[in-house]
Design a protein around this motif. Sequence first.
Motif, PDB file in Angstrom:
ATOM      1  N   THR A 180      33.220  21.881  37.214  1.00  0.00           N
ATOM      2  CA  THR A 180      33.364  22.881  36.157  1.00  0.00           C
ATOM      3  C   THR A 180      34.721  23.569  36.292  1.00  0.00           C
ATOM      4  O   THR A 180      35.108  23.979  37.386  1.00  0.00           O
ATOM      5  N   GLU A 181      35.422  23.716  35.135  1.00  0.00           N
ATOM      6  CA  GLU A 181      36.754  24.317  35.181  1.00  0.00           C
ATOM      7  C   GLU A 181      37.060  24.956  33.830  1.00  0.00           C
ATOM      8  O   GLU A 181      36.684  24.432  32.780  1.00  0.00           O
ATOM      9  N   VAL A 182      37.739  26.089  33.864  1.00  0.00           N
ATOM     10  CA  VAL A 182      38.195  26.786  32.655  1.00  0.00           C
ATOM     11  C   VAL A 182      39.665  27.105  32.839  1.00  0.00           C
ATOM     12  O   VAL A 182      40.048  27.702  33.865  1.00  0.00           O
ATOM     13  N   THR A 183      40.488  26.744  31.854  1.00  0.00           N
ATOM     14  CA  THR A 183      41.922  27.028  31.900  1.00  0.00           C
ATOM     15  C   THR A 183      42.304  27.741  30.613  1.00  0.00           C
ATOM     16  O   THR A 183      42.021  27.242  29.517  1.00  0.00           O
ATOM     17  N   LEU A 184      42.953  28.901  30.764  1.00  0.00           N
ATOM     18  CA  LEU A 184      43.355  29.706  29.609  1.00  0.00           C
ATOM     19  C   LEU A 184      44.849  29.960  29.702  1.00  0.00           C
ATOM     20  O   LEU A 184      45.344  30.423  30.729  1.00  0.00           O
ATOM     21  N   GLU A 185      45.541  29.645  28.568  1.00  0.00           N
ATOM     22  CA  GLU A 185      46.969  29.935  28.479  1.00  0.00           C
ATOM     23  C   GLU A 185      47.147  31.080  27.501  1.00  0.00           C
ATOM     24  O   GLU A 185      46.641  31.027  26.373  1.00  0.00           O
ATOM     25  N   LEU A 186      47.861  32.147  27.940  1.00  0.00           N
ATOM     26  CA  LEU A 186      48.008  33.335  27.099  1.00  0.00           C
ATOM     27  C   LEU A 186      49.349  33.978  27.374  1.00  0.00           C
ATOM     28  O   LEU A 186      50.013  33.692  28.388  1.00  0.00           O
ATOM     29  N   THR A 187      49.722  34.877  26.449  1.00  0.00           N
ATOM     30  CA  THR A 187      50.932  35.692  26.621  1.00  0.00           C
ATOM     31  C   THR A 187      50.503  37.154  26.648  1.00  0.00           C
ATOM     32  O   THR A 187      49.794  37.623  25.747  1.00  0.00           O
ATOM     33  N   VAL A 188      50.915  37.880  27.684  1.00  0.00           N
ATOM     34  CA  VAL A 188      50.573  39.287  27.825  1.00  0.00           C
ATOM     35  C   VAL A 188      51.766  39.982  28.452  1.00  0.00           C
ATOM     36  O   VAL A 188      52.372  39.488  29.400  1.00  0.00           O
ATOM     37  N   ALA A 189      52.118  41.136  27.862  1.00  0.00           N
ATOM     38  CA  ALA A 189      53.246  41.948  28.342  1.00  0.00           C
ATOM     39  C   ALA A 189      54.529  41.121  28.408  1.00  0.00           C
ATOM     40  O   ALA A 189      55.353  41.297  29.308  1.00  0.00           O
ATOM     41  N   GLY A 190      54.718  40.198  27.455  1.00  0.00           N
ATOM     42  CA  GLY A 190      55.927  39.394  27.391  1.00  0.00           C
ATOM     43  C   GLY A 190      55.979  38.258  28.389  1.00  0.00           C
ATOM     44  O   GLY A 190      57.001  37.580  28.498  1.00  0.00           O
ATOM     45  N   ARG A 191      54.868  38.017  29.121  1.00  0.00           N
ATOM     46  CA  ARG A 191      54.840  36.939  30.118  1.00  0.00           C
ATOM     47  C   ARG A 191      53.821  35.890  29.701  1.00  0.00           C
ATOM     48  O   ARG A 191      52.701  36.235  29.305  1.00  0.00           O
ATOM     49  N   ARG A 192      54.227  34.608  29.764  1.00  0.00           N
ATOM     50  CA  ARG A 192      53.320  33.523  29.414  1.00  0.00           C
ATOM     51  C   ARG A 192      52.678  33.006  30.700  1.00  0.00           C
ATOM     52  O   ARG A 192      53.368  32.526  31.596  1.00  0.00           O
ATOM     53  N   LEU A 193      51.341  33.140  30.757  1.00  0.00           N
ATOM     54  CA  LEU A 193      50.595  32.843  31.971  1.00  0.00           C
ATOM     55  C   LEU A 193      49.570  31.759  31.695  1.00  0.00           C
ATOM     56  O   LEU A 193      49.152  31.556  30.553  1.00  0.00           O
ATOM     57  N   GLU A 194      49.152  31.094  32.785  1.00  0.00           N
ATOM     58  CA  GLU A 194      48.068  30.127  32.734  1.00  0.00           C
ATOM     59  C   GLU A 194      47.100  30.452  33.878  1.00  0.00           C
ATOM     60  O   GLU A 194      47.489  30.462  35.044  1.00  0.00           O
ATOM     61  N   VAL A 195      45.848  30.735  33.508  1.00  0.00           N
ATOM     62  CA  VAL A 195      44.821  31.084  34.485  1.00  0.00           C
ATOM     63  C   VAL A 195      43.818  29.940  34.538  1.00  0.00           C
ATOM     64  O   VAL A 195      43.308  29.511  33.506  1.00  0.00           O
ATOM     65  N   THR A 196      43.529  29.490  35.754  1.00  0.00           N
ATOM     66  CA  THR A 196      42.551  28.417  35.963  1.00  0.00           C
ATOM     67  C   THR A 196      41.466  28.937  36.899  1.00  0.00           C
ATOM     68  O   THR A 196      41.768  29.497  37.958  1.00  0.00           O
ATOM     69  N   ARG A 197      40.201  28.731  36.463  1.00  0.00           N
ATOM     70  CA  ARG A 197      39.063  29.175  37.291  1.00  0.00           C
ATOM     71  C   ARG A 197      38.106  27.998  37.479  1.00  0.00           C
ATOM     72  O   ARG A 197      37.796  27.268  36.526  1.00  0.00           O
ATOM     73  N   GLN A 198      37.644  27.828  38.719  1.00  0.00           N
ATOM     74  CA  GLN A 198      36.615  26.837  39.036  1.00  0.00           C
ATOM     75  C   GLN A 198      35.500  27.550  39.781  1.00  0.00           C
ATOM     76  O   GLN A 198      35.696  27.984  40.920  1.00  0.00           O
ATOM     77  N   SER A 221      40.653  29.510  42.248  1.00  0.00           N
ATOM     78  CA  SER A 221      41.383  30.139  41.141  1.00  0.00           C
ATOM     79  C   SER A 221      42.860  29.839  41.298  1.00  0.00           C
ATOM     80  O   SER A 221      43.335  29.569  42.410  1.00  0.00           O
ATOM     81  N   GLY A 222      43.569  29.897  40.156  1.00  0.00           N
ATOM     82  CA  GLY A 222      45.004  29.677  40.184  1.00  0.00           C
ATOM     83  C   GLY A 222      45.688  30.416  39.052  1.00  0.00           C
ATOM     84  O   GLY A 222      45.135  30.558  37.955  1.00  0.00           O
ATOM     85  N   LEU A 223      46.874  30.935  39.315  1.00  0.00           N
ATOM     86  CA  LEU A 223      47.645  31.668  38.314  1.00  0.00           C
ATOM     87  C   LEU A 223      49.066  31.118  38.327  1.00  0.00           C
ATOM     88  O   LEU A 223      49.705  31.071  39.392  1.00  0.00           O
ATOM     89  N   ALA A 270      60.793  30.161  31.116  1.00  0.00           N
ATOM     90  CA  ALA A 270      61.434  29.604  29.926  1.00  0.00           C
ATOM     91  C   ALA A 270      62.827  29.089  30.229  1.00  0.00           C
ATOM     92  O   ALA A 270      63.278  28.104  29.642  1.00  0.00           O
ATOM     93  N   ALA A 271      63.524  29.751  31.141  1.00  0.00           N
ATOM     94  CA  ALA A 271      64.893  29.324  31.437  1.00  0.00           C
ATOM     95  C   ALA A 271      64.895  27.957  32.112  1.00  0.00           C
ATOM     96  O   ALA A 271      65.695  27.078  31.770  1.00  0.00           O
ATOM     97  N   ALA A 272      63.967  27.763  33.060  1.00  0.00           N
ATOM     98  CA  ALA A 272      63.919  26.479  33.767  1.00  0.00           C
ATOM     99  C   ALA A 272      63.031  25.470  33.076  1.00  0.00           C
ATOM    100  O   ALA A 272      63.129  24.269  33.339  1.00  0.00           O
ATOM    101  N   GLY A 273      62.154  25.957  32.175  1.00  0.00           N
ATOM    102  CA  GLY A 273      61.262  25.061  31.458  1.00  0.00           C
ATOM    103  C   GLY A 273      60.156  24.496  32.324  1.00  0.00           C
ATOM    104  O   GLY A 273      59.673  23.400  32.041  1.00  0.00           O
ATOM    105  N   VAL A 274      59.736  25.224  33.371  1.00  0.00           N
ATOM    106  CA  VAL A 274      58.688  24.734  34.267  1.00  0.00           C
ATOM    107  C   VAL A 274      57.694  25.873  34.529  1.00  0.00           C
ATOM    108  O   VAL A 274      57.978  27.053  34.306  1.00  0.00           O
ATOM    109  N   TRP A 275      56.515  25.450  35.015  1.00  0.00           N
ATOM    110  CA  TRP A 275      55.490  26.418  35.416  1.00  0.00           C
ATOM    111  C   TRP A 275      55.658  26.701  36.906  1.00  0.00           C
ATOM    112  O   TRP A 275      55.826  25.790  37.703  1.00  0.00           O
TER     113      TRP A 275
END
Length: 997
Positions: free
Chosen positions: A79-97, A118-120, A125-130
């Motif tokens: 079981t896994e949930v991954t949410l990509e969102l933008t908050v306070a000008g930051r683009r984040l990806e949260v993963t929960r198992q 869990s993972g955050l 944007a400058a480097a184009g990587v997570w």
Amino acid sequence: MRLHRLDLTAFGPFGGSQSVDFDELSAAGLFLLHGPTGAGKTSVLDAVCYALYGSVPGARQSAQGLTLRSDHAAPGTRTEVTLELTVAGRRLEVTRQPPWERLKKRGRPGTTVEKAQSGLREYDAAAGVWKDLSRSHQEIGEEITQLLGMSREQFCQVVLLPQGDFARFLRADAEARGRLLGRLFDTQRFAEVEKRLAERRRAAEARVREGDTALLADAHRMQQAAGDAMELPELTPGEPGLAEAVLTAAAVARSGAREQLTIAECGRLAAESAQAAAERALADVRELDRLQRRFAEARERARLLQERAGAHREAQARMERARKAEAVAPALELREAAAAEHRAATAAEASARALLPEGFADAGAGGLAGAARRAAEELGGLESARRGELRLAGLLAERTDLDRQERADEDVLAETESWLAGWDATRAALRERVESAQEATTRAEQLAVQREPAQRRLTAARLRDRLDRDSDDAQRQALTAGERALAARTHWLDLKEQRLNGIAAELAATLRDGEPCAVCGGTEHPAPARKVAGHVDREAEERALAAYQRAEQHRADAERDLGHVRENLAAARAEAGDAATDRLAAEAEELESAYGLARREASALHPAREELRRAEQEHERRTAAQREAAVRAASRVGHRERLERERAALEEELAAARGSARSVSARAEQLERQAARLTDAADAARAAEESAARLKAADGRLDEAAFRAGFDTPRAAADALLDDAAHRELQHRLDAWQSEEAAVRAVLAEPDTVAAAQELAADLTAAEQDAGRAAERLRRAASAQDEAARRCAELDRLSARAADAVRRLAPLREEYDRVARMAGLTAGTSADNERKMRLEAYVLAARLEQVAAAATVRLQRMSSGRYTLVHSDDRAGRGRSGLGLHVVDAWTGRERDTATLSGGETFFASLALALGLADVVTDEAGGVRLDTLFIDEGFGSLDDQTLDEVLDVLDSLRERDRSVGIVSHVADLRRRIHAQLEIVKSRSGSVVRQRGQ
């Protein structure tokens, strides 16, 4: 906050992997989330909440999150949930198992539970990587909460507007509204202020009561000191006016005590005057009695003197003869001394002559002196021979000592040679013991390292054996529980499917003429469905669901217990391996035995080393003693020869000097005794001759002195003499007679004594009794005065203490009054708080007023300007006020309760209230933008016109760059809203179908 993408795997009803593109859905501003009942619409919102906060809203969250896993998922899919969102000008990806139970690897039987992960990540944007930020549950939760500025409860109320919550909020009483608003706006600190003020009030009240109790205790002490004449105030500790009443009563008691003191002082003064008069009268009677007794005693003494007059005359004559004999006393004493001296000299001469040889018995003093000189001269000639004799004794002693030393050295040499003969064997044996003990020490250290792992393996093996048995029992219980849960689930799904097939009849049973249908909204119901035989109602389905949930919980508990047992078993097997427990126990016992033997052998290392060291020291000592004995033997040979030559010469010399005596010393002692005796005899003879001459001269002087003193013979003069004691006693008797005679004459001549003798006898007893009674009255008066003075002093002390206590208590009472007023005001119990509104309720009322104002802006548009929400702080019945909510009807101009709104009106009023609350909470959270909102159900109760107005309001949210997701069953919304997310359910699980603009 804007949501971009949501990925689900084995979550809730979704057995496989599903993806939701919120960017595509949000492009239209409004999007619809629809699907049949139970398909999983709410699960999509739960997934968003779980990704952000690690838990889902309400009762859907279990203790460990195991129930979040889909029952339709394949066993190997996590079981896994991954949410990509933008908050306070930051683009984040949260993963929960969440934690999940999977089959063990490598084909081993049973299951095991893997921990949640869990993972955050953040997009650069400058480097184009997570970039990875964290994998800690706690750190991720704190970071998300800080960025959003909202707790999970606030997020669920503001972003995921739930089914029916705001309708209930709209109709709820003030207490229910207060609980919800308190969770949203975090007003616990104001409740803590109320609690803190109440605690301070109780503490201040306790201090005031304690001070009043001490003050009342002093008041009781003052009452006891005043003799119960003081009236205490009938007040209890803590009541107002207690201090003033105690001080007033104390002042009255002090005044009465001082009045009693003045009366006691006057009584004492009168008693002192009477006592002084009685003492004067007693002194006069005592003086008269003394004079009368003095006269009687003088008469009696005169009579006794007259009786002893003859003895007094004889004593005077005896004293006169003694004075005459005192002139002869020096001659008597001289004659007695000369006679005693002559007797002593004669006895000494006889004793000295008795010790002399017979040839000197008749010799005079001169002959004896000459013989003594000749013996002394011969004694002086023997002095050199005496020294030689002493030297000869020393030579004999030296020779004896040499013989003793020779024998001792011979013994030492013999013993040393015997001991040294076995030295090599002894040293080799001791060194062998040391080496053996060292080897045992090394062996013990090696075995000690092996002991602990062996014991751990043995303990793990025993645990492994026990867990093997427990694992079989737990597996049987888990299989049984799983079968029961599966049967209960099948039964529940069958009943649910039967109920869904007949749901139309169930909904038709609730229809009323003129009321809108919950499905289509129509008010006419021409052909409602009818229930058929065997219809399954809600209660039957809920009972089956409850039975399934209980069975499922029992299965989960059994699986969890089985997982714990298998985890512990795996750990034990990893530690113990496959070795048999008996073999491990035997190995551990053998290891312990070998270790104990090695320790015992190693314990002999230190004694062996010490014994070797002592043996080596003994070897060195004996070798040195052997050398020293050989040196001493060589030196004794020459010394012995010198002693022999000197001894022979001294013996020849001494033989001539001692003559017939046993030795020179014996001859010298004979001469010393003879010379001393001759000298003593000569001195004694001269002393006897001189003492005889002095005795004769003393007899002549005594005869002449006795004649001149008037005595016939010296004997008569000696008899008249008195010794010092007799003379003093006789003189004392004569002086006492004269003193007594003079004293008696003086007393009999005193005028006062003679006059007193002529008066009547004095009555001393009566006078003493009168004086005693006067003194007793004075003592009682003085005691009364002292008691009154002590009472005044004690009352003054206690009054001062009470006044000091009142001064110290005044600030405490002022603080208590101030704190009590504040506590009563914040708690809503004070008379100054007219609306009985608590501090927390007051703050929440202000927040509710802001929410009502923000909701009114949208409510007026939804109701075509008819309704306005207003906050009311009126009291409801006898309760407290502050959290009332009314609606103003512009058509009637009346203000009424929100509970009077119809179903559709309640929905759009609740929706307006929810949107307004979202704006206020957002501002409260620090102004974080909420670009994505979800609204769950309720649109079926609106007519077409109202639905258009509500949708227009929701569509206007796009002006603020927001997107709104509507969760609804209403079919008309599918035609009005083109961007849709459809949830399709089946027996194999639900899937997501997405449609853009």
